[in-house]
Design an enzyme around this catalytic site. Structure first.
Site, PDB file in Angstrom:
ATOM      1  N   HIS A 376     -30.386  -1.555  -8.503  1.00 12.26           N
ATOM      2  CA  HIS A 376     -30.059  -1.411  -9.930  1.00 12.26           C
ATOM      3  C   HIS A 376     -31.022  -2.119 -10.861  1.00 12.26           C
ATOM      4  CE1 HIS A 376     -26.000   0.381  -9.437  1.00 12.26           C
ATOM      5  NE2 HIS A 376     -26.073  -0.224  -8.264  1.00 12.26           N
ATOM      6  N   LYS A 567     -24.163  -4.609 -25.517  1.00 11.50           N
ATOM      7  CA  LYS A 567     -24.598  -4.724 -24.124  1.00 11.50           C
ATOM      8  C   LYS A 567     -24.805  -6.196 -23.851  1.00 11.50           C
ATOM      9  CE  LYS A 567     -28.117  -2.026 -25.192  1.00 11.50           C
ATOM     10  NZ  LYS A 567     -28.446  -1.005 -24.245  1.00 11.50           N
ATOM     11  N   ARG A 568     -25.051  -6.565 -22.583  1.00 15.05           N
ATOM     12  CA  ARG A 568     -25.341  -7.970 -22.305  1.00 15.05           C
ATOM     13  C   ARG A 568     -26.523  -8.437 -23.148  1.00 15.05           C
ATOM     14  NH1 ARG A 568     -22.381 -10.552 -18.103  1.00 15.05           N
ATOM     15  NH2 ARG A 568     -23.834 -12.258 -18.458  1.00 15.05           N
ATOM     16  N   LYS A 573     -33.588  -6.585 -23.124  1.00 22.19           N
ATOM     17  CA  LYS A 573     -32.854  -5.572 -23.905  1.00 22.19           C
ATOM     18  C   LYS A 573     -33.227  -5.636 -25.391  1.00 22.19           C
ATOM     19  CE  LYS A 573     -28.952  -5.599 -20.647  1.00 22.19           C
ATOM     20  NZ  LYS A 573     -28.721  -4.233 -20.153  1.00 22.19           N
ATOM     21  N   THR A 675     -26.021   2.691 -19.174  1.00 23.87           N
ATOM     22  CA  THR A 675     -24.912   3.648 -19.113  1.00 23.87           C
ATOM     23  C   THR A 675     -24.198   3.701 -20.468  1.00 23.87           C
ATOM     24  OG1 THR A 675     -23.682   1.863 -18.056  1.00 23.87           O
ATOM     25  CG2 THR A 675     -24.410   3.653 -16.642  1.00 23.87           C
ATOM     26  N   LYS A 679     -22.532   6.878 -22.993  1.00 30.32           N
ATOM     27  CA  LYS A 679     -21.214   6.917 -23.654  1.00 30.32           C
ATOM     28  C   LYS A 679     -21.388   7.259 -25.131  1.00 30.32           C
ATOM     29  CE  LYS A 679     -19.921   3.423 -20.357  1.00 30.32           C
ATOM     30  NZ  LYS A 679     -19.876   1.979 -20.089  1.00 30.32           N
TER      31      LYS A 679
HETATM   32  C1  B0W Z   1     -25.622  -7.563 -12.057  1.00 30.20           C
HETATM   33  C2  B0W Z   1     -25.148  -8.778 -11.584  1.00 30.20           C
HETATM   34  C3  B0W Z   1     -25.997  -9.635 -10.880  1.00 30.20           C
HETATM   35  C4  B0W Z   1     -25.490 -10.928 -10.360  1.00 30.20           C
HETATM   36  O1  B0W Z   1     -24.309 -11.236 -10.546  1.00 30.20           O
HETATM   37  O2  B0W Z   1     -26.267 -11.625  -9.725  1.00 30.20           O
HETATM   38  C5  B0W Z   1     -27.299  -9.248 -10.641  1.00 30.20           C
HETATM   39  C6  B0W Z   1     -27.768  -8.040 -11.116  1.00 30.20           C
HETATM   40  C7  B0W Z   1     -26.932  -7.177 -11.832  1.00 30.20           C
HETATM   41  C8  B0W Z   1     -27.443  -5.922 -12.325  1.00 30.20           C
HETATM   42  N1  B0W Z   1     -26.898  -5.106 -13.254  1.00 30.20           N
HETATM   43  N2  B0W Z   1     -28.556  -5.365 -11.935  1.00 30.20           N
HETATM   44  N3  B0W Z   1     -28.717  -4.205 -12.609  1.00 30.20           N
HETATM   45  C9  B0W Z   1     -27.704  -4.061 -13.405  1.00 30.20           C
HETATM   46  C10 B0W Z   1     -27.496  -2.901 -14.328  1.00 30.20           C
HETATM   47  O3  B0W Z   1     -26.933  -1.816 -13.569  1.00 30.20           O
HETATM   48  C11 B0W Z   1     -26.605  -0.684 -14.359  1.00 30.20           C
HETATM   49  C12 B0W Z   1     -25.933   0.336 -13.473  1.00 30.20           C
HETATM   50  O4  B0W Z   1     -26.843   0.931 -12.614  1.00 30.20           O
HETATM   51  C13 B0W Z   1     -27.840  -0.121 -15.029  1.00 30.20           C
HETATM   52  O5  B0W Z   1     -27.466   0.925 -15.895  1.00 30.20           O
HETATM   53  C14 B0W Z   1     -28.557  -1.209 -15.820  1.00 30.20           C
HETATM   54  O6  B0W Z   1     -29.772  -0.689 -16.338  1.00 30.20           O
HETATM   55  C15 B0W Z   1     -28.812  -2.429 -14.952  1.00 30.20           C
HETATM   56  O7  B0W Z   1     -29.378  -3.454 -15.733  1.00 30.20           O
END
Ligand code: B0W
Length: 835
Positions: A376, A567-568, A573, A675, A679
């Site tokens: 991801h 978003k986060r 970002k 994502t 939406k």
């Molecule tokens: C989430 C959590 C952690 C952790 O707790 O360590 C590490 C990495 C992630 C993470 N999240 N890595 N990628 C994502 C997001 O995943 C979504 C779903 O595929 C994507 O749409 C985002 O672009 C991506 O940042």
């Protein structure tokens, strides 16, 4: 607890075969009343909405239960192949509305409540979000479960039942303050505890070699500490199809075993207190989205999920097939949601070899043909590595297995590229160094038969950059699965007024086949339809404005352009780019440069990882800029800025329908997919965005003329990096120079000297890694295009309709169909209707 089994023959059919529960308002109202007054023991003097909510949740849960059992029977009878979606995160949000929608009884329930003098929305509001995830990755898992159930695919989710989910965010004086999210405090009516399927998960100890009864050399793991894993099942209803799949969440509990040594030595309290450690394993979700971690407790969580889930799956297999694993690989697939559940690989090897006496080759054949891995993120700081030392202490048997996997696979690498020592070192699962580390992504790739990215660009970059060596070795393993979101929650549920308008025009087939939205395109030129479209847009903007008023005390006028970035909070970002643009608009207003102005309300929302100083500083900057602008009488309604606290699934259900312009402005090549972008598009927002993640495919679907594109491409970002000179860019751009001067002058932090220095320095002294200054000019130009376009409301509405019409590809139903066609190859299981 011991569970004695009752002989089946002693149970009367009447115990388990009940007449179907009514789905009409009267039956719902009757059950509701019984739960409220008999089960919960409340009466008309009860002032707490909680009990009304609970009574309704139980009423709906009963109706899910009938279908849940039927789904289970249908799967058992067909002896079907199954897939398991393993994830450390499931961001489910609220369940009540989703249960009503998918059972097809929203109107009936509304009427049932009305008969009791209750407004359904008011009690639905009482439900806590199940916030067992950080952001996109966790919500994707939830959308996938919805799609699997709707497509009637036998897929079970496995995750962790954290006592505390994602923290609640408060904003105090512009600063993020985290508060624990004790979401289970008032109970959870949706879950079903299944103590009869409790597993034991072990940590620590050492390994021992011995000869088994046939003389073969075997390994056992001894002197380990055991923790109990207790499953709680959550129903996952499909859309009006009788299917209810399962999300099984594990909770840690202490065993009843005492440390006899300590106990006998008189340390009664110490030996009992040690049990607390067990329960800590599932206490809290780690709140780091795509960022560094290396905490032992996190590794404990990861192994806990992997071990408990695999033992559960093997138990189920053995109960049907005995210890014959011949067809196991043909009947079971494990999808790893990023590397977080990668302990599945060595744990499955361990269970098959040490517990079920398989040879290495037999165990590896099964493991490597059942595990598939989804990546991801390309961000290096999110690529998990665990110190070898930590594995040795916590999971000694797993470490031995990982070493052996590595040895065998590196032999294959050496054979493919004889003499290429550098490549062997580069590709090793073990990273050498002062503190040797296990590269979890490499372990996942080596063991998986499928490796996928989550959008076309991301999958291509995986092959060309991060995993290039592996792509050269195993090109056929690699594939793309562009993400999607469920239109049931994100359009049908979140946007009832637009859903009705769409259904009145093209029928309701879009709820299970989103490509049908294409039929809307022909109405984009229909003036009457556009008028109706604008009317629903105004209803949704009014709902969003009300939320902003309540939560922030800021007034958004619905005639303005609603410009949203939720978003986060992360540097890649680029919330900062958005802030720079806002400051530029503010500067223009102060200079009187407001001819042909478009009033704009800018909304931000999102959480920062508690340890991520730059992200927290960005929230403070947004809040301070918002304060200065909203309270400046020269600005008035021309510009408003708000930061909405505690952004979460439930907030997005109100935000995305009320948005005109969706901000998807990451540095190209850094956002794997996104994502939220989908939406917004589904709900008719236009996107201002870079050529990153799924934005690229969204633009392809809707056409370049209906998308506000700006910025460097991923390729340009990398080639421009070496000669990127942010100071020169600032000096050469009059607008950016003025923005930076306003920031540096302390205009937004008059009584808080220097607090934004880290942000200013990141752009100047530290070289602007995220290329914010490089994209500033083209971003401002694209924003101007958007503002100009918004003033032509007929044209804007046309583009809005075309965006919804082109969003069909971004249904998670399409994504799951692709996972199933290319990876899982499951057959849908028809479920007998409840009679
Ligand atoms: C989430 C959590 C952690 C952790 O707790 O360590 C590490 C990495 C992630 C993470 N999240 N890595 N990628 C994502 C997001 O995943 C979504 C779903 O595929 C994507 O749409 C985002 O672009 C991506 O940042």
């Amino acid at each position: 607890m011991e569970f004695e089994l009752v002989r089946k023959s002693t149970l009367k059919k009447s115990l388990t075969e009940l007449p179907a529960l009514g789905m009409d308002p009267c039956s719902i109202a009757t059950d509701f009343r019984r739960y409220f007054s008999h089960t919960l023991g409340r009466d008309k003097d009860c002032k707490s909405v909680h009990y009304l909510y609970s009574a309704l949740a139980f009423t709906l849960h009963d109706r899910l239960m009938e279908r849940w059992k039927n789904t289970h029977y249908a799967c058992s009878e067909s002896n079907c192949k199954q897939a398991y979606y393993l994830s450390l995160e499931f961001l489910m949000g609220r369940a009540l509305g989703n249960a009503m929608l998918n059972l097809g009884i929203t109107d009936e329930t509304t009427r049932a409540m009305y008969e009791h003098g209750i407004v359904l929305e008011e009690i639905a509001e009482r439900e806590h979000d199940a916030g067992l995830g950080n952001g996109g990755l966790g919500r994707l898992a939830a959308c996938f479960l919805d799609s699997c159930a709707t497509l009637q695919l036998p897929v079970t989710g496995y995750g962790i039942r954290y006592e505390y989910g994602m923290f609640r965010q408060h904003i105090e004086n512009g600063n993020q303050v985290e508060e624990p999210d004790h979401w289970l405090r008032d109970g959870n009516p949706w879950e079903l505890e299944r103590p009869e399927f409790t597993q034991r998960v072990r940590y620590g100890g050492r390994t021992e070699y011995y000869h088994d009864h046939s003389g073969a050399l075997r390994v056992r793991w001894v002197d380990a500490h055991a923790v109990l894993a207790v499953p709680y099942d959550v129903p996952v209803p499909g859309y009006r199809n009788g299917t209810v799949n399962t999300l099984r969440l594990w909770s840690a509990a202490a065993t009843d075993e005492f440390d006899l040594g300590e106990f006998n030595a008189g340390s009664y309290t110490e030996s009992v207190a040690a049990k607390n450690d067990a329960e800590h394993i599932t206490m809290v979700l780690y709140p780091n989205d795509a960022s560094e971690n290396g905490k032992e407790l996190r590794l404990r969580q990861q192994y806990f999920l992997a071990s408990a889930s695999l033992q559960d799956i093997l138990r189920h297999w053995i109960s049907h097939h005995g210890k014959d694993f011949t067809h196991f690989a043909a009947k079971n697939h494990f999808q790893l949601n990023d590397t977080h559940p990668t302990c599945v690989v060595p744990e499955l090897m361990r269970l098959l070899m040490d517990e079920y006496e398989m040879s290495w080759e037999q165990a590896w054949t099964i493991t490597s043909s059942t595990v598939a891995y989804t990546n991801h993120t390309l961000l290096p700081e999110a690529l998990e590595k665990w110190p070898v030392r930590m594995f040795r202490n916590l999971l000694p048997r797993l470490l031995e297995i990982i070493f052996e996997i590595n040895a065998q696979y590196l032999a294959q690498v050496a054979q493919q590229w004889p003499g290429d020592i550098d490549r062997v070192r580069r590709m090793s699962i073990i990273e050498e160094g002062a503190e040797p580390q296990i590269r979890m992504a490499y372990l996942a790739i080596v063991a998986s038969f499928s490796v996928n990215g989550v959008a076309a660009l991301h999958s291509q970059l995986l092959e060309q950059t991060l995993f290039r060596d592996f792509y050269e070795l195993w090109p056929k393993k690699f594939n793309n699965k562009t993400n999607g979101v469920t239109q049931r929650r994100w359009l049908a549920w979140a946007n009832p007024s637009l859903s009705k308008l769409i259904t009145d025009k093209i029928g309701d087939g879009w709820t299970t086949d989103l490509s049908q939205l294409r039929k809307l395109a022909r109405y984009a030129d229909d003036t009457a339809f556009r008028k109706q479209w604008r009317k629903t847009n105004q209803i949704n903007k009014a709902r969003l404005a009300e939320l902003v008023q309540q939560e922030c005390g800021i007034t958004f006028k619905t005639s303005a352009l609603f410009d949203v970035q939720v978003k986060r909070i992360h540097e890649y970002k680029r919330q900062l780019l958005n802030v720079l643009h806002i400051i530029h608009l503010y500067d223009r207003i102060k200079r009187g440069d407001t001819a042909d102005w478009t009033s704009r309300c800018v909304l931000f929302g999102g959480k920062a990882a508690p340890g991520y100083a730059m992200a927290k500083n960005t929230i403070k900057l947004i809040c301070n800029v918002s304060n200065a602008i909203n309270n400046d009488p020269d600005v008035g309604d021309l510009l408003k800025v708000a930061f909405l606290p505690n952004y979460r699934v439930t907030a997005m259900e109100i935000i995305c329908p009320g948005t005109d312009l969706s901000e998807q402005i990451s540095t190209a090549g850094k956002e794997a997919s996104g994502t939220g972008n989908m939406k917004f598009m589904m709900n008719g927002a236009l996107t201002i965005g870079t050529l990153d993640g799924a934005n690229i495919e969204m633009r392809e679907e809707v056409g370049a003329e209906n998308f506000f594109l700006f910025g460097l491409t991923a390729e340009q970002v990398e080639s421009a990096r070496a000669r990127h000179d942010p100071k020169a860019i600032i000096a050469a751009d009059e607008d950016l120079k003025r923005v930076m001067q306003l920031l540096s002058s302390g205009h937004f932090n008059q009584f808080e000297p220097n607090i934004f220095d880290p942000i200013i320095q990141s752009l100047t002294t530290y070289g602007d890694y995220w290329m914010t200054t490089a994209d500033f000019r083209s971003y401002v130009d694209a924003q101007q295009h958007a503002a100009d376009a918004f003033r032509d409301q007929e044209q804007w509405t046309r583009m809005s309709i075309l965006n919804t019409a082109a969003s069909g590809k971004f249904s998670s139903d399409r994504t799951i169909q692709e996972y199933n066609q290319d990876i899982w190859k499951l057959k849908p299981v028809k479920v007998f209707p409840v009679t």
